[in-house]
Scaffold this active site. Structure first.
Site, PDB file in Angstrom:
ATOM      1  N   HIS A  17     -11.015   6.124   6.305  1.00  0.00           N
ATOM      2  CA  HIS A  17      -9.595   6.395   6.548  1.00  0.00           C
ATOM      3  C   HIS A  17      -8.788   5.776   5.406  1.00  0.00           C
ATOM      4  O   HIS A  17      -9.034   4.643   4.999  1.00  0.00           O
ATOM      5  CB  HIS A  17      -9.176   5.797   7.893  1.00  0.00           C
ATOM      6  CG  HIS A  17      -7.699   5.853   8.135  1.00  0.00           C
ATOM      7  ND1 HIS A  17      -6.952   6.979   7.855  1.00  0.00           N
ATOM      8  CD2 HIS A  17      -6.827   4.942   8.620  1.00  0.00           C
ATOM      9  CE1 HIS A  17      -5.691   6.732   8.154  1.00  0.00           C
ATOM     10  NE2 HIS A  17      -5.587   5.509   8.617  1.00  0.00           N
ATOM     11  N   CYS A  51      -5.269   7.705  13.865  1.00  0.00           N
ATOM     12  CA  CYS A  51      -5.897   7.886  12.544  1.00  0.00           C
ATOM     13  C   CYS A  51      -7.422   7.978  12.618  1.00  0.00           C
ATOM     14  O   CYS A  51      -8.058   8.334  11.626  1.00  0.00           O
ATOM     15  CB  CYS A  51      -5.488   6.770  11.596  1.00  0.00           C
ATOM     16  SG  CYS A  51      -3.713   6.591  11.435  1.00  0.00           S
ATOM     17  N   ASN A 102      -0.876   7.155   3.534  1.00  0.00           N
ATOM     18  CA  ASN A 102      -1.627   7.239   4.792  1.00  0.00           C
ATOM     19  C   ASN A 102      -1.168   8.483   5.552  1.00  0.00           C
ATOM     20  O   ASN A 102      -0.037   8.538   6.036  1.00  0.00           O
ATOM     21  CB  ASN A 102      -1.366   5.967   5.612  1.00  0.00           C
ATOM     22  CG  ASN A 102      -2.121   5.967   6.934  1.00  0.00           C
ATOM     23  OD1 ASN A 102      -2.620   6.994   7.387  1.00  0.00           O
ATOM     24  ND2 ASN A 102      -2.192   4.812   7.560  1.00  0.00           N
TER      25      ASN A 102
HETATM   26  O1  UT7 Z   1      -3.520   4.017   9.925  1.00  0.00           O
HETATM   27  C1  UT7 Z   1      -3.367   2.740  10.444  1.00  0.00           C
HETATM   28  C2  UT7 Z   1      -1.999   2.255  10.135  1.00  0.00           C
HETATM   29  N1  UT7 Z   1      -1.717   1.036   9.540  1.00  0.00           N
HETATM   30  C3  UT7 Z   1      -2.404   0.294   8.655  1.00  0.00           C
HETATM   31  O2  UT7 Z   1      -3.502   0.515   8.271  1.00  0.00           O
HETATM   32  C4  UT7 Z   1      -1.667  -0.879   8.127  1.00  0.00           C
HETATM   33  C5  UT7 Z   1      -2.519  -2.113   7.985  1.00  0.00           C
HETATM   34  N2  UT7 Z   1      -1.768  -3.150   7.347  1.00  0.00           N
HETATM   35  C6  UT7 Z   1      -1.470  -3.139   6.036  1.00  0.00           C
HETATM   36  O3  UT7 Z   1      -1.822  -2.221   5.334  1.00  0.00           O
HETATM   37  C7  UT7 Z   1      -0.719  -4.324   5.463  1.00  0.00           C
HETATM   38  O4  UT7 Z   1      -0.614  -5.330   6.455  1.00  0.00           O
HETATM   39  C8  UT7 Z   1       0.677  -3.948   4.942  1.00  0.00           C
HETATM   40  C9  UT7 Z   1       0.568  -3.131   3.672  1.00  0.00           C
HETATM   41  C10 UT7 Z   1       1.469  -3.195   5.984  1.00  0.00           C
HETATM   42  C11 UT7 Z   1       1.466  -5.209   4.587  1.00  0.00           C
HETATM   43  O5  UT7 Z   1       0.749  -5.984   3.651  1.00  0.00           O
HETATM   44  P1  UT7 Z   1       0.513  -7.540   3.911  1.00  0.00           P
HETATM   45  O6  UT7 Z   1      -0.162  -8.073   2.717  1.00  0.00           O
HETATM   46  O7  UT7 Z   1      -0.173  -7.688   5.234  1.00  0.00           O
HETATM   47  O8  UT7 Z   1       1.989  -8.073   3.945  1.00  0.00           O
HETATM   48  P2  UT7 Z   1       2.753  -8.821   5.139  1.00  0.00           P
HETATM   49  O9  UT7 Z   1       3.036  -7.905   6.268  1.00  0.00           O
HETATM   50  O10 UT7 Z   1       2.051 -10.103   5.407  1.00  0.00           O
HETATM   51  O11 UT7 Z   1       4.116  -9.139   4.412  1.00  0.00           O
HETATM   52  C12 UT7 Z   1       4.209  -9.999   3.284  1.00  0.00           C
HETATM   53  C13 UT7 Z   1       5.641  -9.997   2.774  1.00  0.00           C
HETATM   54  C14 UT7 Z   1       6.671 -10.192   3.887  1.00  0.00           C
HETATM   55  O12 UT7 Z   1       7.703 -11.006   3.395  1.00  0.00           O
HETATM   56  P3  UT7 Z   1       7.741 -12.577   3.729  1.00  0.00           P
HETATM   57  O13 UT7 Z   1       7.809 -12.646   5.228  1.00  0.00           O
HETATM   58  O14 UT7 Z   1       6.488 -13.135   3.166  1.00  0.00           O
HETATM   59  O15 UT7 Z   1       8.983 -13.022   3.037  1.00  0.00           O
HETATM   60  C15 UT7 Z   1       7.213  -8.784   4.110  1.00  0.00           C
HETATM   61  O16 UT7 Z   1       8.544  -8.803   4.608  1.00  0.00           O
HETATM   62  O17 UT7 Z   1       5.944  -8.724   2.179  1.00  0.00           O
HETATM   63  C16 UT7 Z   1       7.172  -8.225   2.709  1.00  0.00           C
HETATM   64  N3  UT7 Z   1       7.149  -6.762   2.665  1.00  0.00           N
HETATM   65  C17 UT7 Z   1       7.498  -6.077   1.563  1.00  0.00           C
HETATM   66  N4  UT7 Z   1       7.915  -6.501   0.360  1.00  0.00           N
HETATM   67  C18 UT7 Z   1       8.185  -5.548  -0.554  1.00  0.00           C
HETATM   68  C19 UT7 Z   1       6.782  -5.877   3.625  1.00  0.00           C
HETATM   69  N5  UT7 Z   1       6.884  -4.624   3.165  1.00  0.00           N
HETATM   70  C20 UT7 Z   1       7.333  -4.726   1.881  1.00  0.00           C
HETATM   71  C21 UT7 Z   1       7.629  -3.782   0.892  1.00  0.00           C
HETATM   72  N6  UT7 Z   1       8.043  -4.234  -0.312  1.00  0.00           N
HETATM   73  N7  UT7 Z   1       7.502  -2.450   1.079  1.00  0.00           N
END
Ligand code: UT7
Length: 311
Positions: free
Chosen positions: A236, A109, A266
């Site tokens: 980005h 990216c 993204n």
């Molecule tokens: O181009 C580079 C590529 N990647 C990125 O830039 C990604 C960078 N990271 C992020 O954008 C964020 O970390 C995410 C959007 C991927 C996730 O957000 P977060 O606030 O870091 O959430 P998390 O991974 O800490 O997950 C929190 C909760 C989890 O559940 P538990 O374990 O707390 O019960 C996940 O299982 O949210 C859950 N979760 C979802 N819930 C509803 C993960 N994806 C989803 C979803 N809908 N789509």
């Protein structure tokens, strides 16, 4: 003094719109979660990396008032090439009817900023190139597991492009740049051949904020400017919260950031040029404006540049 100018720009998005409600119907997720955690409301899915690149590239060439045969250097940033061999830039080069050299570049990216800096350096080195087409095109839907809610809602498809023209009497385009990689972070975001993207989202988030803020601050200092002299910030488009953290830590006024991720998701290599093209079309750029680009991606790569906008 000699340098290059951005004389044309164009973008391409697939027609098919996939909304958060579409995911709500299929996965254990919600519009509220996706919007709150990412800022994404809808994204576009479809096409191939070459077809989107050709559409965006053709629009940029037309906007520059050129013909494809005037282009003697084509740099295509992509993480999702159509084929293993040859490079997708070969398909784009042939179908557009460009002249000269073409190659693909993969810095995930962060790739578009790598490509822009590389193309500008090749033009200003005076090694036989006068006009470059710099495209970022990705079809991340081809490597996304649509059963995995943690990645399915994030990634999408698109392309953006600019034409760079070398001019003997022009000031430099790139005032400062910083391209980097920390290979020890490879395991937090990768995709095996034939597989799907695997990501430790929280860790990517944490690292992304740190590396992009450091990298952007470095180029602002190198360019010898203050953050509030940046007229347009083109980050980005991965997550609104990452962009918000960058703006706050760098001290860039919020209204100067370009945001398209609410409508595009993204799109990897395409995200920065899609945002740049939207801002240019909306008349948000004036002659002499300073533009800050900053991206990060798998590798972990990062890239920032301060560019002076002149046509
Ligand atoms: O181009 C580079 C590529 N990647 C990125 O830039 C990604 C960078 N990271 C992020 O954008 C964020 O970390 C995410 C959007 C991927 C996730 O957000 P977060 O606030 O870091 O959430 P998390 O991974 O800490 O997950 C929190 C909760 C989890 O559940 P538990 O374990 O707390 O019960 C996940 O299982 O949210 C859950 N979760 C979802 N819930 C509803 C993960 N994806 C989803 C979803 N809908 N789509």
């Amino acid at each position: 003094m000699s340098g290059s100018s951005i004389t044309g720009w164009g973008s391409a998005l697939p027609e098919k719109v996939v909304t958060n409600a579409d995911f709500e119907a299929r996965l254990d997720t919600s519009d509220a979660w996706i919007v709150e955690r990412t800022g994404i409301r809808e994204r576009r899915i479809g096409g191939t990396t070459s077809s989107l690149a050709i559409e965006a590239g053709a629009a940029a060439i037309t906007r520059a008032g050129l013909s494809p045969s005037d282009i003697d250097l084509l740099v295509l940033s992509t993480t999702t090439p159509d084929k293993a061999v040859p490079a997708t830039s070969a398909t784009v080069h042939a179908q557009l009817g460009c002249s000269g050299a073409a190659f693909d570049l993969n810095a995930a990216c962060a790739g578009y900023v790598y490509a822009l800096v590389t193309a500008d350096a090749m033009l200003t080195a005076r090694i036989g190139f006068d006009r470059a087409l710099v495209i970022g095109s990705d079809t991340l839907s081809s490597i996304t597991d649509f059963e995995d809610r943690s990645t399915a809602v994030l990634f999408a498809d698109g392309a953006g492009a600019v034409v760079l023209e070398h001019r003997q009497d022009s000031e430099p385009l790139v005032l400062a740049s910083d391209l980097g990689l920390d290979g020890s972070l490879l395991p937090i975001l990768y995709c095996e051949h034939g597989g799907y993207l695997k990501m430790e989202g929280r860790e990517v988030f944490r690292r992304a904020v740190r590396v992009t803020v450091d990298s952007a601050a470095k180029v602002i200092a190198q360019a010898g400017i203050a953050a509030d002299e940046i007229a347009l910030f083109v980050p980005h488009q991965a997550n609104q919260r990452i962009i918000d953290a960058m703006i706050q830590r760098l001290g860039i006024p919020r209204e100067r950031a370009v945001i398209v991720l609410d409508r595009t998701g993204n799109t990897s290599s395409a995200s920065i040029p899609l945002a740049l093209v939207e801002a240019a079309d909306a008349g948000r750029l004036s002659e002499g404006d300073l533009v800050l680009f900053s991206g990060f991606g798998a590798g972990m790569t990062w890239a920032s540049a301060v560019v002076r906008w002149h046509q």
